[in-house]
Every structure is written in structure tokens, then in C-alpha cells.
Scaffold this motif. Structure first.
Motif, PDB file in Angstrom:
ATOM      1  N   ASN A  30       0.867  -1.180   0.000  1.00  0.00           N
ATOM      2  CA  ASN A  30       0.000   0.000   0.000  1.00  0.00           C
ATOM      3  C   ASN A  30       0.901   1.227   0.000  1.00  0.00           C
ATOM      4  O   ASN A  30       0.933   2.007   0.956  1.00  0.00           O
ATOM      5  N   CYS A  31       1.661   1.388  -1.079  1.00  0.00           N
ATOM      6  CA  CYS A  31       2.721   2.405  -1.139  1.00  0.00           C
ATOM      7  C   CYS A  31       2.165   3.815  -0.994  1.00  0.00           C
ATOM      8  O   CYS A  31       1.115   4.141  -1.555  1.00  0.00           O
ATOM      9  N   ILE A  32       2.896   4.651  -0.299  1.00  0.00           N
ATOM     10  CA  ILE A  32       2.446   6.022  -0.070  1.00  0.00           C
ATOM     11  C   ILE A  32       2.443   6.840  -1.356  1.00  0.00           C
ATOM     12  O   ILE A  32       1.765   7.859  -1.434  1.00  0.00           O
ATOM     13  N   TYR A  33       3.183   6.377  -2.383  1.00  0.00           N
ATOM     14  CA  TYR A  33       3.290   7.145  -3.626  1.00  0.00           C
ATOM     15  C   TYR A  33       2.447   6.570  -4.756  1.00  0.00           C
ATOM     16  O   TYR A  33       2.460   7.092  -5.868  1.00  0.00           O
ATOM     17  N   CYS A  34       1.690   5.512  -4.512  1.00  0.00           N
ATOM     18  CA  CYS A  34       1.038   4.788  -5.607  1.00  0.00           C
ATOM     19  C   CYS A  34       0.043   5.656  -6.368  1.00  0.00           C
ATOM     20  O   CYS A  34      -0.850   6.273  -5.771  1.00  0.00           O
ATOM     21  N   LEU A 126      11.718  -5.601 -13.790  1.00  0.00           N
ATOM     22  CA  LEU A 126      11.911  -4.302 -13.154  1.00  0.00           C
ATOM     23  C   LEU A 126      11.227  -4.291 -11.793  1.00  0.00           C
ATOM     24  O   LEU A 126      10.085  -3.847 -11.648  1.00  0.00           O
ATOM     25  N   PRO A 127      11.903  -4.787 -10.747  1.00  0.00           N
ATOM     26  CA  PRO A 127      11.325  -4.769  -9.405  1.00  0.00           C
ATOM     27  C   PRO A 127      11.666  -3.471  -8.673  1.00  0.00           C
ATOM     28  O   PRO A 127      12.550  -2.710  -9.092  1.00  0.00           O
ATOM     29  N   SER A 128      10.960  -3.239  -7.574  1.00  0.00           N
ATOM     30  CA  SER A 128      11.188  -2.028  -6.774  1.00  0.00           C
ATOM     31  C   SER A 128      12.071  -2.327  -5.572  1.00  0.00           C
ATOM     32  O   SER A 128      12.000  -3.397  -4.976  1.00  0.00           O
ATOM     33  N   LEU A 129      12.880  -1.350  -5.207  1.00  0.00           N
ATOM     34  CA  LEU A 129      13.592  -1.350  -3.926  1.00  0.00           C
ATOM     35  C   LEU A 129      13.712   0.116  -3.516  1.00  0.00           C
ATOM     36  O   LEU A 129      14.544   0.846  -4.036  1.00  0.00           O
ATOM     37  N   ASN A 130      12.852   0.539  -2.624  1.00  0.00           N
ATOM     38  CA  ASN A 130      12.753   1.958  -2.269  1.00  0.00           C
ATOM     39  C   ASN A 130      13.439   2.319  -0.963  1.00  0.00           C
ATOM     40  O   ASN A 130      13.483   3.493  -0.603  1.00  0.00           O
ATOM     41  N   ALA A 131      13.950   1.307  -0.272  1.00  0.00           N
ATOM     42  CA  ALA A 131      14.546   1.563   1.033  1.00  0.00           C
ATOM     43  C   ALA A 131      15.628   0.543   1.322  1.00  0.00           C
ATOM     44  O   ALA A 131      15.581  -0.591   0.836  1.00  0.00           O
ATOM     45  N   GLU A 135      12.767   0.179   8.630  1.00  0.00           N
ATOM     46  CA  GLU A 135      11.912   1.300   9.012  1.00  0.00           C
ATOM     47  C   GLU A 135      11.364   2.028   7.791  1.00  0.00           C
ATOM     48  O   GLU A 135      10.166   2.317   7.699  1.00  0.00           O
ATOM     49  N   LEU A 136      12.233   2.330   6.829  1.00  0.00           N
ATOM     50  CA  LEU A 136      11.771   3.049   5.640  1.00  0.00           C
ATOM     51  C   LEU A 136      10.956   2.157   4.714  1.00  0.00           C
ATOM     52  O   LEU A 136      10.018   2.618   4.058  1.00  0.00           O
ATOM     53  N   TYR A 137      11.299   0.882   4.665  1.00  0.00           N
ATOM     54  CA  TYR A 137      10.493  -0.064   3.878  1.00  0.00           C
ATOM     55  C   TYR A 137       9.055  -0.060   4.370  1.00  0.00           C
ATOM     56  O   TYR A 137       8.109   0.026   3.574  1.00  0.00           O
ATOM     57  N   GLU A 138       8.866  -0.118   5.664  1.00  0.00           N
ATOM     58  CA  GLU A 138       7.513  -0.150   6.220  1.00  0.00           C
ATOM     59  C   GLU A 138       6.812   1.194   6.069  1.00  0.00           C
ATOM     60  O   GLU A 138       5.595   1.250   5.862  1.00  0.00           O
ATOM     61  N   ARG A 139       7.555   2.275   6.122  1.00  0.00           N
ATOM     62  CA  ARG A 139       6.957   3.606   5.980  1.00  0.00           C
ATOM     63  C   ARG A 139       6.542   3.889   4.540  1.00  0.00           C
ATOM     64  O   ARG A 139       5.462   4.470   4.304  1.00  0.00           O
ATOM     65  N   GLU A 182      21.924   9.345   4.718  1.00  0.00           N
ATOM     66  CA  GLU A 182      21.860   8.085   5.462  1.00  0.00           C
ATOM     67  C   GLU A 182      20.981   7.064   4.724  1.00  0.00           C
ATOM     68  O   GLU A 182      21.374   5.903   4.548  1.00  0.00           O
ATOM     69  N   ALA A 183      19.809   7.513   4.284  1.00  0.00           N
ATOM     70  CA  ALA A 183      18.895   6.610   3.580  1.00  0.00           C
ATOM     71  C   ALA A 183      19.502   6.129   2.266  1.00  0.00           C
ATOM     72  O   ALA A 183      19.344   4.958   1.884  1.00  0.00           O
ATOM     73  N   LEU A 184      20.206   7.016   1.568  1.00  0.00           N
ATOM     74  CA  LEU A 184      20.786   6.654   0.276  1.00  0.00           C
ATOM     75  C   LEU A 184      21.950   5.685   0.437  1.00  0.00           C
ATOM     76  O   LEU A 184      22.103   4.755  -0.375  1.00  0.00           O
ATOM     77  N   TYR A 185      22.769   5.858   1.474  1.00  0.00           N
ATOM     78  CA  TYR A 185      23.865   4.911   1.707  1.00  0.00           C
ATOM     79  C   TYR A 185      23.326   3.541   2.118  1.00  0.00           C
ATOM     80  O   TYR A 185      23.858   2.502   1.699  1.00  0.00           O
TER      81      TYR A 185
END
Length: 310
Positions: A30-34, A126-131, A135-139, A182-185
């Protein structure tokens, strides 16, 4: 047609013939950006939602029309890999056309061996990996109960070990959420484990589920490219133009595209101008006729007007 739409311009795949295998909206996340809106009821069990022969029939009919197609792309109204029988469809298409096949997915079901095996013949996945963190995966992705970050990452890693096609991982960059150093690293560390052929960096330029989702600042995009480029080639796709030049039924073609994702009004206007040889009075008239059908509404986001389904 119920399952086939396009070909439509894709940021990554040129003129792409879209194949939608799912009822709206069937998803594990249920992605926040969908752009499809909230997932009201999670779907986690794979199912043959529609008869594969009916889907193949629509694809054959479209291919026989002779339109220019760069890729055949499986992209669902939710999570594509929920369709049980995707591997059969890919195998059948390989018998009838040399056009390469892509599968766009959130990747949440790649932990399942049978799912990974169904994708082996695809030319690109083409799969997603956003985090890069739990913590960020769940957010960001807000997965169904039982779906974890570790499971998602391990599925991607195992798929890479088995898959010999092109693995292009999509990263949705969100302002103030996953665009910090931090998130990008953390994300770069996770991507290194996956070892994709390319990273497709995308932004929430279409109307999103949550109102606080927005496009990152340019300096954050540049920093994301710098950091993620240490792992793989990073592509920041340029949007193509919509081609409505030869579609026989303009209303149905526009409706098919907009039912899958919102379309910028100016992009639609340019496509119509191309169809009607820059007769802008005709373009304005046709756009009014389309709106008058009651099948479309408009919304505004970040200064852009988008057409969405009613």
C-alpha cells in the motif's frame, strides 16, 4: 480491450504494449506514492484472475494490427506477480513474437521459488527497492502483514542469482523520506547485495496516494545518483511522448491509458496536436468532447493538471 492497452510511451521501454492481468487494485503493498490510490484490501495469494487464453487472444489481435512496439510489458493494476500463470503467458508469447518482454513488479513475491522460475524467460524484470532499512520499507511500501524487508531483499538477491536477463531495479525517490544521505547509503548497501544491471531512479510526478509525497530537490537527486552509481549504472529516465496518431478509437485508447495511470493534460494535448496536425482548435474541441463523456476528471499536483478516471 480488457487486458491490453497501448502501445504507450514508457520512460524506460519506448513504445510499450501494456498487459494488465489484475483486477483493480490487487496488491501486496500500500505504497504512499502509488498512482492507483490506496490498497483497501491486501491481496497476497496468487490466482489466475482471468483466463490466459483470453489474454493471449487480445495480445495476438493487437500484434496483428502492425503498430510499432518496442516491448511487451506486463504491468498490473497492483502487483503483477500475483497472476498465477505469468510464466505460461511469457512462454507462449516467445513462440509467436520476437518482441522483448518486460515485467514490472514490486518484487515482493520473489522470495517464492515458483515465482522466480516463471520469470526466467522474460527479457527484463523491473522490481522495486525503495529503502535500505526495515523502518523506511515499512513507511514507504506499507506491506501486507507477514511481508518483511528481509524477505523482500532476500527474494531480490536470490532472483539475481538465478536470472540471466536484464535486472533493472526501480527506486522511487521521495522528498524528505528516502533522499537523505543516510537513507541513500543504506539503499546503496542493499542494492550492492542485489547487484542489478541498472538502477532506474524515478520520482512521484503523478498524483500520489498520500498528500505529503512530493518530488525531491535537484541537489538530492544529484546526490542519489552519485551514491547509487557506486553500485550500478543509474538511469534517470526522460518521459517519452504519447502517440495517439493511428489509434482507431480515440476515446477508448485514452481511457485505456488513463485507467492505468494519470496523464498530464499538456501531454495529452501534445499527442492530440500530433494526431490532428497542430490544428489546436480541433485539439481543444476534442478535449472538451472527451471530458464531456463523464469518463475523466482532472486533478492538480505540483502545478500540473492530470487526467484521471472518473
Amino acid at each position: 480491450m480488457k487486458h491490453v492497452f497501448g502501445p504507450v510511451p514508457s520512460k524506460r521501454l519506448g513504445q510499450s504494449l501494456g498487459i494488465d492481468l489484475l483486477p483493480m487494485k490487487s496488491c501486496t503493498w500500500n505504497c504512499i506514492y502509488c498512482q492507483l490510490g490506496r490498497t483497501k484490501h491486501y491481496v497476497t495469494e496468487r490466482c489466475e484472475f482471468y483466463p490466459p487464453d483470453a489474454i493471449l487472444s487480445e495480445i495476438r489481435q493487437t500484434l496483428a494490427g502492425g503498430a510499432h512496439i518496442d516491448w511487451i510489458t506486463f504491468v498490473g493494476s497492483g502487483e503483477t506477480l500475483l497472476y498465477k500463470g505469468l510464466g505460461f503467458l511469457i512462454g507462449e508469447l516467445k513462440k509467436i513474437t520476437p518482441i522483448p518482454i518486460a515485467v514490472i513488479t514490486n518484487g515482493s513475491l520473489l522470495y517464492l521459488p515458483e515465482v522466480r522460475s516463471e520469470l526466467i524467460e522474460a527479457d527484463a524484470v523491473l522490481p522495486s527497492l525503495n529503502a535500505g532499512s526495515k523502518e523506511l520499507y515499512e513507511r514507504i511500501d506499507r506491506p501486507a502483514p507477514g511481508f518483511t524487508f528481509r524477505q523482500h531483499l532476500d527474494g531480490l538477491i536470490q532472483f539475481r542469482r538465478e536470472y540471466r536477463g536484464r535486472l533493472w531495479v526501480e527506486v522511487m525517490l521521495l522528498r524528505g523520506i528516502n533522499d537523505s544521505d543516510e537513507a541513500l547509503y543504506d539503499l546503496a548497501a542493499a542494492l550492492k547485495l542485489v547487484s542489478p544491471d541498472m538502477v532506474h531512479l524515478v520520482q512521484p510526478t503523478r498524483p500520489a496516494t498520500e498528500s505529503d509525497v512530493s518530488v525531491p530537490e535537484d541537489d538530492r537527486v544529484e546526490q542519489a545518483i552519485r551514491i547509487l552509481s557506486t553500485v550500478a549504472l543509474v538511469v534517470h529516465p526522460v518521459k517519452g511522448g504519447m502517440n495517439l496518431r493511428e489509434v482507431p478509437d480515440l476515446l477508448e485508447a485514452v481511457a485505456a491509458i488513463i485507467s492505468r495511470h494519470p496523464v498530464q493534460e499538456r501531454e495529452l494535448s501534445l499527442a492530440l496536436a500530433d494526431r490532428f496536425s497542430d490544428d489546436f482548435a480541433k485539439v481543444e474541441s476534442v478535449m472538451k468532447e472527451l471530458i464531456a463523456t463523464g469518463r475523466f476528471n482532472t486533478v492538480e499536483q505540483a502545478g500540473e493538471v492530470y487526467w484521471i478516471p472518473s
